[in-house]
Motif scaffolding. Structure first.
Motif, PDB file in Angstrom:
ATOM      1  N   LYS A   6      -1.477  -5.659  -9.999  1.00 55.94           N
ATOM      2  CA  LYS A   6      -2.047  -5.736  -8.656  1.00 55.94           C
ATOM      3  C   LYS A   6      -3.111  -4.672  -8.432  1.00 55.94           C
ATOM      4  CE  LYS A   6       1.281  -8.591  -7.208  1.00 55.94           C
ATOM      5  NZ  LYS A   6       1.263  -9.799  -7.939  1.00 55.94           N
ATOM      6  N   GLY A   7      -3.343  -3.817  -9.434  1.00 48.74           N
ATOM      7  CA  GLY A   7      -4.267  -2.694  -9.249  1.00 48.74           C
ATOM      8  C   GLY A   7      -3.514  -1.537  -8.624  1.00 48.74           C
ATOM      9  N   ARG A   8      -4.227  -0.473  -8.348  1.00 54.72           N
ATOM     10  CA  ARG A   8      -3.540   0.674  -7.749  1.00 54.72           C
ATOM     11  C   ARG A   8      -3.220   0.389  -6.290  1.00 54.72           C
ATOM     12  NH1 ARG A   8      -7.574   5.613  -6.351  1.00 54.72           N
ATOM     13  NH2 ARG A   8      -8.669   4.501  -4.726  1.00 54.72           N
ATOM     14  N   LYS A   9      -2.275   1.131  -5.758  1.00 51.90           N
ATOM     15  CA  LYS A   9      -1.873   0.941  -4.370  1.00 51.90           C
ATOM     16  C   LYS A   9      -3.012   1.349  -3.450  1.00 51.90           C
ATOM     17  CE  LYS A   9       2.957   1.397  -4.983  1.00 51.90           C
ATOM     18  NZ  LYS A   9       3.917   1.330  -5.579  1.00 51.90           N
ATOM     19  N   ALA A  10      -3.141   0.641  -2.345  1.00 52.93           N
ATOM     20  CA  ALA A  10      -4.199   0.931  -1.383  1.00 52.93           C
ATOM     21  C   ALA A  10      -4.020   2.338  -0.819  1.00 52.93           C
ATOM     22  CB  ALA A  10      -4.173  -0.097  -0.258  1.00 52.93           C
ATOM     23  N   THR A  11      -5.129   3.039  -0.698  1.00 51.18           N
ATOM     24  CA  THR A  11      -5.082   4.386  -0.133  1.00 51.18           C
ATOM     25  C   THR A  11      -5.601   4.400   1.292  1.00 51.18           C
ATOM     26  OG1 THR A  11      -7.255   4.862  -1.065  1.00 51.18           O
ATOM     27  CG2 THR A  11      -5.333   5.526  -2.377  1.00 51.18           C
ATOM     28  N   VAL A  12      -6.126   3.268   1.735  1.00 49.14           N
ATOM     29  CA  VAL A  12      -6.686   3.155   3.077  1.00 49.14           C
ATOM     30  C   VAL A  12      -5.886   2.126   3.862  1.00 49.14           C
ATOM     31  CG1 VAL A  12      -8.739   2.513   4.399  1.00 49.14           C
ATOM     32  CG2 VAL A  12      -8.991   3.723   2.222  1.00 49.14           C
ATOM     33  N   ASP A  13      -5.444   2.524   5.050  1.00 47.25           N
ATOM     34  CA  ASP A  13      -4.738   1.592   5.924  1.00 47.25           C
ATOM     35  C   ASP A  13      -5.788   0.795   6.684  1.00 47.25           C
ATOM     36  OD1 ASP A  13      -3.313   0.254   7.930  1.00 47.25           O
ATOM     37  OD2 ASP A  13      -1.794   1.848   8.003  1.00 47.25           O
ATOM     38  N   VAL A  14      -6.018  -0.443   6.229  1.00 47.25           N
ATOM     39  CA  VAL A  14      -7.066  -1.296   6.783  1.00 47.25           C
ATOM     40  C   VAL A  14      -6.859  -1.518   8.288  1.00 47.25           C
ATOM     41  CG1 VAL A  14      -8.115  -3.596   6.653  1.00 47.25           C
ATOM     42  CG2 VAL A  14      -7.450  -2.408   4.557  1.00 47.25           C
ATOM     43  N   ALA A  15      -5.616  -1.683   8.706  1.00 45.13           N
ATOM     44  CA  ALA A  15      -5.332  -1.925  10.128  1.00 45.13           C
ATOM     45  C   ALA A  15      -5.782  -0.749  10.993  1.00 45.13           C
ATOM     46  CB  ALA A  15      -3.845  -2.185  10.325  1.00 45.13           C
ATOM     47  N   ILE A  16      -5.557   0.463  10.519  1.00 48.94           N
ATOM     48  CA  ILE A  16      -5.971   1.646  11.293  1.00 48.94           C
ATOM     49  C   ILE A  16      -7.488   1.728  11.355  1.00 48.94           C
ATOM     50  CG2 ILE A  16      -6.017   4.183  11.267  1.00 48.94           C
ATOM     51  CD1 ILE A  16      -3.146   4.099  10.172  1.00 48.94           C
ATOM     52  N   VAL A  17      -8.157   1.469  10.245  1.00 52.24           N
ATOM     53  CA  VAL A  17      -9.619   1.504  10.220  1.00 52.24           C
ATOM     54  C   VAL A  17     -10.177   0.478  11.203  1.00 52.24           C
ATOM     55  CG1 VAL A  17     -11.666   1.065   8.792  1.00 52.24           C
ATOM     56  CG2 VAL A  17      -9.744   2.370   7.850  1.00 52.24           C
ATOM     57  N   ARG A  18      -9.644  -0.727  11.172  1.00 53.16           N
ATOM     58  CA  ARG A  18     -10.131  -1.785  12.072  1.00 53.16           C
ATOM     59  C   ARG A  18      -9.870  -1.442  13.530  1.00 53.16           C
ATOM     60  NH1 ARG A  18      -7.797  -6.836   8.562  1.00 53.16           N
ATOM     61  NH2 ARG A  18      -9.292  -6.674   6.870  1.00 53.16           N
ATOM     62  N   GLN A  19      -8.705  -0.874  13.806  1.00 53.89           N
ATOM     63  CA  GLN A  19      -8.369  -0.514  15.193  1.00 53.89           C
ATOM     64  C   GLN A  19      -9.316   0.581  15.694  1.00 53.89           C
ATOM     65  OE1 GLN A  19      -6.178  -2.028  17.382  1.00 53.89           O
ATOM     66  NE2 GLN A  19      -7.355  -0.737  18.781  1.00 53.89           N
TER      67      GLN A  19
END
Length: 181
Positions: A138-151
């Motif tokens: 799956k690749g490395r784990k996400a380091t950015v919380d997309v939901a927080i960035v979008r909010q």
């Protein structure tokens, strides 16, 4: 003076076999390290050994793949050794830059070492592609919380400020925002 250099790629490997071979060949000073050979960066023992070598010395390795994995890196290392008036020699290969034949053999082996690295990388990419297709990679784990960035963006925070507040690169912010589209 014979100056030896030994290298292994990972902490699970041992430089002892190389050290023994270099000492048996008569090395008076030895440098060793556990670092990848795909680059000369972060190879402190190599830098120290190249700094230590003097005119008339012989820089000794067991095999050239212990020294470099690319033609460019090998040429740079050999140039440093040659500029100091020293020579490169390999214990297990007929490489001796004090002779034309030894220099030619060195250049041929350098091409094969680079080819081997390219083939290994190609196999690795094939393995990753297969693992992805099988759903095991799956690749490395996400380091950015997309939901927080979008909010934060919805709340009117500029991308540059989002990056600063979250301690991430601006490109990561734009990538996260782009996933919404």
């Amino acid at each position: 003076m014979l100056i030896g250099y030994a290298r292994v790629s990972s902490s699970g490997q041992s430089v002892e076999i190389q050290r023994d071979a270099l000492l048996a060949a008569g090395c008076e000073k030895l440098f060793d390290e556990k670092e990848s050979g795909t680059s000369t960066e972060n190879r402190k023992a190599l830098a120290d050994a190249l700094e230590f070598v003097r005119a008339g010395d012989t820089f000794l390795v067991t095999r050239i793949d212990r020294l470099a994995r690319s033609v460019a890196d090998l040429e740079a290392i050999v140039s440093k050794i040659k500029a100091k008036g020293a020579y490169l020699k390999a214990v297990e290969q007929p490489i001796d830059t004090s002779t034309p034949a030894g220099t030619a053999f060195l250049q041929m082996l350098a091409v094969f070492a680079q080819f081997e690295t390219a083939i290994r990388k190609e196999r690795q990419m094939e393995g990753i592609a297969r693992a992805k297709a099988d759903g095991r990679y799956k690749g490395r784990k996400a380091t950015v919380d997309v939901a927080i960035v979008r909010q934060m963006r919805t709340d009117g925070v500029r991308p540059v400020d989002i990056a600063a507040k979250l301690g991430i690169a601006r490109a990561s912010v734009y990538r996260a925002l782009g996933e919404a589209e």
